[in-house]
Scaffold this motif. Sequence first.
Motif, PDB file in Angstrom:
ATOM      1  N   GLY A 264     -12.377  13.143  -5.995  1.00 13.87           N
ATOM      2  CA  GLY A 264     -12.427  12.480  -4.710  1.00 13.87           C
ATOM      3  C   GLY A 264     -13.635  11.563  -4.603  1.00 13.87           C
ATOM      4  O   GLY A 264     -14.472  11.499  -5.510  1.00 13.87           O
ATOM      5  N   PRO A 265     -13.734  10.827  -3.505  1.00 14.01           N
ATOM      6  CA  PRO A 265     -12.820  10.869  -2.363  1.00 14.01           C
ATOM      7  C   PRO A 265     -11.493  10.186  -2.661  1.00 14.01           C
ATOM      8  O   PRO A 265     -11.436   9.209  -3.410  1.00 14.01           O
ATOM      9  N   LEU A 266     -10.426  10.710  -2.059  1.00  8.18           N
ATOM     10  CA  LEU A 266      -9.119  10.098  -2.186  1.00  8.18           C
ATOM     11  C   LEU A 266      -9.115   8.778  -1.411  1.00  8.18           C
ATOM     12  O   LEU A 266      -9.591   8.710  -0.285  1.00  8.18           O
ATOM     13  N   THR A 267      -8.611   7.734  -2.042  1.00  4.89           N
ATOM     14  CA  THR A 267      -8.529   6.425  -1.385  1.00  4.89           C
ATOM     15  C   THR A 267      -7.120   5.872  -1.506  1.00  4.89           C
ATOM     16  O   THR A 267      -6.382   6.220  -2.430  1.00  4.89           O
ATOM     17  N   LEU A 268      -6.753   5.027  -0.578  1.00  5.43           N
ATOM     18  CA  LEU A 268      -5.530   4.233  -0.655  1.00  5.43           C
ATOM     19  C   LEU A 268      -5.930   2.797  -0.334  1.00  5.43           C
ATOM     20  O   LEU A 268      -6.236   2.474   0.817  1.00  5.43           O
ATOM     21  N   GLU A 269      -5.941   1.963  -1.359  1.00  4.05           N
ATOM     22  CA  GLU A 269      -6.448   0.610  -1.200  1.00  4.05           C
ATOM     23  C   GLU A 269      -5.296  -0.384  -1.047  1.00  4.05           C
ATOM     24  O   GLU A 269      -4.190  -0.159  -1.543  1.00  4.05           O
ATOM     25  N   PRO A 270      -5.572  -1.523  -0.378  1.00  3.11           N
ATOM     26  CA  PRO A 270      -4.516  -2.520  -0.145  1.00  3.11           C
ATOM     27  C   PRO A 270      -4.049  -3.196  -1.434  1.00  3.11           C
ATOM     28  O   PRO A 270      -4.783  -3.302  -2.416  1.00  3.11           O
TER      29      PRO A 270
ATOM     30  N   ARG B   6       7.649 -10.924  -1.607  1.00  2.00           N
ATOM     31  CA  ARG B   6       6.247 -10.629  -1.886  1.00  2.00           C
ATOM     32  C   ARG B   6       5.466 -10.722  -0.577  1.00  2.00           C
ATOM     33  O   ARG B   6       5.572 -11.714   0.156  1.00  2.00           O
ATOM     34  N   GLU B   7       4.703  -9.685  -0.263  1.00  2.69           N
ATOM     35  CA  GLU B   7       3.924  -9.706   0.967  1.00  2.69           C
ATOM     36  C   GLU B   7       2.871 -10.811   0.915  1.00  2.69           C
ATOM     37  O   GLU B   7       2.315 -11.094  -0.148  1.00  2.69           O
ATOM     38  N   PRO B   8       2.573 -11.442   2.050  1.00  2.73           N
ATOM     39  CA  PRO B   8       1.666 -12.585   2.035  1.00  2.73           C
ATOM     40  C   PRO B   8       0.208 -12.231   1.781  1.00  2.73           C
ATOM     41  O   PRO B   8      -0.561 -13.076   1.314  1.00  2.73           O
ATOM     42  N   GLU B   9      -0.211 -11.000   2.095  1.00  4.40           N
ATOM     43  CA  GLU B   9      -1.602 -10.618   1.896  1.00  4.40           C
ATOM     44  C   GLU B   9      -1.666  -9.133   1.565  1.00  4.40           C
ATOM     45  O   GLU B   9      -0.741  -8.366   1.871  1.00  4.40           O
ATOM     46  N   PRO B  10      -2.754  -8.709   0.933  1.00  2.48           N
ATOM     47  CA  PRO B  10      -2.875  -7.285   0.592  1.00  2.48           C
ATOM     48  C   PRO B  10      -2.876  -6.412   1.846  1.00  2.48           C
ATOM     49  O   PRO B  10      -3.433  -6.778   2.881  1.00  2.48           O
ATOM     50  N   ALA B  11      -2.268  -5.264   1.736  1.00  3.74           N
ATOM     51  CA  ALA B  11      -2.191  -4.332   2.864  1.00  3.74           C
ATOM     52  C   ALA B  11      -2.007  -2.917   2.335  1.00  3.74           C
ATOM     53  O   ALA B  11      -1.587  -2.700   1.189  1.00  3.74           O
ATOM     54  N   VAL B  12      -2.353  -1.960   3.178  1.00  2.00           N
ATOM     55  CA  VAL B  12      -1.851  -0.594   3.029  1.00  2.00           C
ATOM     56  C   VAL B  12      -0.623  -0.524   3.922  1.00  2.00           C
ATOM     57  O   VAL B  12      -0.606  -1.088   5.020  1.00  2.00           O
ATOM     58  N   TYR B  13       0.410   0.146   3.468  1.00  2.00           N
ATOM     59  CA  TYR B  13       1.686   0.143   4.182  1.00  2.00           C
ATOM     60  C   TYR B  13       1.985   1.538   4.706  1.00  2.00           C
ATOM     61  O   TYR B  13       1.738   2.544   4.022  1.00  2.00           O
ATOM     62  N   LEU B  14       2.517   1.588   5.905  1.00  2.00           N
ATOM     63  CA  LEU B  14       3.088   2.826   6.425  1.00  2.00           C
ATOM     64  C   LEU B  14       4.592   2.695   6.273  1.00  2.00           C
ATOM     65  O   LEU B  14       5.208   1.799   6.867  1.00  2.00           O
ATOM     66  N   HIS B  15       5.167   3.554   5.469  1.00  2.00           N
ATOM     67  CA  HIS B  15       6.594   3.469   5.136  1.00  2.00           C
ATOM     68  C   HIS B  15       7.310   4.691   5.698  1.00  2.00           C
ATOM     69  O   HIS B  15       6.950   5.828   5.393  1.00  2.00           O
ATOM     70  N   GLU B  16       8.320   4.440   6.496  1.00  2.00           N
ATOM     71  CA  GLU B  16       9.165   5.500   7.031  1.00  2.00           C
ATOM     72  C   GLU B  16      10.584   5.296   6.520  1.00  2.00           C
ATOM     73  O   GLU B  16      11.124   4.197   6.614  1.00  2.00           O
TER      74      GLU B  16
ATOM     75  N   THR C 278      14.588   7.298   6.205  1.00  4.46           N
ATOM     76  CA  THR C 278      15.461   8.378   6.661  1.00  4.46           C
ATOM     77  C   THR C 278      16.650   8.479   5.734  1.00  4.46           C
ATOM     78  O   THR C 278      17.328   7.474   5.455  1.00  4.46           O
ATOM     79  N   ALA C 279      16.906   9.679   5.236  1.00  9.27           N
ATOM     80  CA  ALA C 279      18.040   9.914   4.333  1.00  9.27           C
ATOM     81  C   ALA C 279      18.535  11.338   4.559  1.00  9.27           C
ATOM     82  O   ALA C 279      17.738  12.274   4.633  1.00  9.27           O
ATOM     83  N   GLY C 280      19.851  11.480   4.685  1.00  7.31           N
ATOM     84  CA  GLY C 280      20.430  12.808   4.864  1.00  7.31           C
ATOM     85  C   GLY C 280      19.923  13.523   6.092  1.00  7.31           C
ATOM     86  O   GLY C 280      19.813  14.759   6.094  1.00  7.31           O
ATOM     87  N   GLY C 281      19.572  12.770   7.135  1.00 10.59           N
ATOM     88  CA  GLY C 281      19.094  13.382   8.364  1.00 10.59           C
ATOM     89  C   GLY C 281      17.627  13.756   8.354  1.00 10.59           C
ATOM     90  O   GLY C 281      17.126  14.306   9.334  1.00 10.59           O
ATOM     91  N   ILE C 282      16.910  13.470   7.266  1.00  7.62           N
ATOM     92  CA  ILE C 282      15.488  13.782   7.156  1.00  7.62           C
ATOM     93  C   ILE C 282      14.687  12.489   7.197  1.00  7.62           C
ATOM     94  O   ILE C 282      14.964  11.558   6.435  1.00  7.62           O
ATOM     95  N   THR C 283      13.703  12.426   8.070  1.00  8.37           N
ATOM     96  CA  THR C 283      12.819  11.263   8.160  1.00  8.37           C
ATOM     97  C   THR C 283      11.462  11.609   7.574  1.00  8.37           C
ATOM     98  O   THR C 283      10.858  12.632   7.936  1.00  8.37           O
ATOM     99  N   VAL C 284      11.006  10.769   6.679  1.00  7.27           N
ATOM    100  CA  VAL C 284       9.724  10.960   5.998  1.00  7.27           C
ATOM    101  C   VAL C 284       8.879   9.712   6.240  1.00  7.27           C
ATOM    102  O   VAL C 284       9.384   8.593   6.185  1.00  7.27           O
ATOM    103  N   ARG C 285       7.602   9.918   6.495  1.00  8.61           N
ATOM    104  CA  ARG C 285       6.700   8.797   6.730  1.00  8.61           C
ATOM    105  C   ARG C 285       5.442   9.015   5.910  1.00  8.61           C
ATOM    106  O   ARG C 285       4.882  10.118   5.897  1.00  8.61           O
ATOM    107  N   GLY C 286       4.990   7.957   5.214  1.00 13.81           N
ATOM    108  CA  GLY C 286       3.796   8.095   4.397  1.00 13.81           C
ATOM    109  C   GLY C 286       3.077   6.781   4.213  1.00 13.81           C
ATOM    110  O   GLY C 286       3.640   5.701   4.421  1.00 13.81           O
ATOM    111  N   LEU C 287       1.815   6.886   3.820  1.00 15.62           N
ATOM    112  CA  LEU C 287       0.979   5.728   3.544  1.00 15.62           C
ATOM    113  C   LEU C 287       1.138   5.323   2.084  1.00 15.62           C
ATOM    114  O   LEU C 287       1.114   6.185   1.192  1.00 15.62           O
ATOM    115  N   VAL C 288       1.295   4.028   1.845  1.00 16.47           N
ATOM    116  CA  VAL C 288       1.477   3.508   0.492  1.00 16.47           C
ATOM    117  C   VAL C 288       0.305   2.594   0.158  1.00 16.47           C
ATOM    118  O   VAL C 288       0.006   1.646   0.902  1.00 16.47           O
ATOM    119  N   GLY C 289      -0.361   2.878  -0.940  1.00 15.21           N
ATOM    120  CA  GLY C 289      -1.487   2.063  -1.375  1.00 15.21           C
ATOM    121  C   GLY C 289      -1.866   2.421  -2.798  1.00 15.21           C
ATOM    122  O   GLY C 289      -1.128   3.122  -3.499  1.00 15.21           O
TER     123      GLY C 289
END
Length: 373
Positions: free
Chosen positions: A14-20, A62-72, A74-85
Amino acid sequence: MDSGSVVTPPYTAGPLTLEPFRALTLAPHRIGDPASARTFARPYREVPARLARWEAQRQLRREPEPAVYLHEYTAGGITVRGLVGLVDLTRRAGRLEERAIFPHEGIYPDQADDLAARLELMRINPAPILLVHRAEDDLRSLVQQVAAGRPAHRYRDRGGQQHRVWTVTDPGTLAALRSGLATARALIADGHHRYAAYLRLQQRDPGGPCDRGLAMLVDHGDTPLFLGAIHRVLSGSSLDDVETAARSLGLPVTVLAEQQAIAALAPRRLVATDTDRWMVLGLPDDDAAAVEVLHHRLVPALPHGPRRTTYHHSVTQALAHTGPDLGTAVLLPAPDVDHVLRIVAEDRLLPEKATSFQPKPSLGTFIRPWDDG
C-alpha cells in the motif's frame, strides 16, 4: 497442469491507489458480443492496429481526458458498482501488514508468463482485474455522491448488461478518492493470473506503462458481487472412498435421500454423491473453509484417487459428470467474502477455483492502451 506447480504471486504494498487514464470503450453493440473477442486474438501484435481501425470506424470510443471512472453494471438482476483506474504496482510488500492487494489462490507461473507475453505484444490491458473490499464510510459516501450525479454514459450492451459510467476528473474529488483508498485492502475476485502478469511486466520494465495495471474496485458493503460455490467431481474415487476418508478424520457422516442431502448443504457441511447414494459430511469446528477441508484433509485421506478433479459452477453440471462409473461429486457451500478476507489476512491461500464472483462486466467496457495513460 500439475497442481504442484502452483505458486503465490508477489504482494503489492500500500497505499492502494486508483489513478486516472484515458479509457477506450467498444461501441455498445460490440460489448458482450463474442465476436468482439477476436479483436484481442492472435496475432497479438496486430491488436493496436485493429483498435485504431475500430476507432476510425467509430466502433470504439476514446475518452477525451484521463479520469477515474465509476462503473455500474446490471446483469441477471444484480447491480454492481466499482471504481475503475490504474493501480500502482511499483511497491512490493515485505510484511503482511504492508499488503494492499490480496490474492486468495495461487497461480501457475507458465500461465502468468504467457499472459505477460500476450499483453506485451498487444500493448493494452484489455479488461480490468476485479477487486473487492469493504470501504470506510467516507469513501462509500463519496462514491454514492458521484453515483447521484448524471452519468457520462448510459447504454445496454450486446450481451444484455445495463451500464452507467461516471467520469471523475475534478482534482478535489480525485484527491478525496486517493485519501479514502489509502488504507484499503482489496481481495482479487477475478484475474489472479493477469495480476501476476502485471507484476512480471512491471519487474521487467520499471518506470514505464507497466508500473500500473487496470483494475476495478467494488465495495462489497455497497453493491456486493454474488459469491457462488464451485463444485468438484473426483474421478477415480468412489463414494465409499469418501466415506472412509471422512470417518478416518472423525467427520460425521449422515446418509440421506437426494433432496434432503442437497437441502442440508451449509457452511459447515459438504454433500457427496455418486447419484445412487447421498451423504452429508460435517466439517470441523474451526476456521478452515469447506474447500480447504476438502483439498487439504479429505482428498489426501482418500484410499483411492482421484485420478482427476473437474470443476463445475452448478449442482446440475456436477451431477451430469457423476456416477458410480464416472466419479463422485462433492458439492460445496458458497464461500463467505468476510471469511475469505480473514483467510488471506492470516497469510493463507485457498485451493484453486475456490470462489466464483459474479457477475463480471462484459469484455470491452474498459480498455487501457499503454501509450495513453
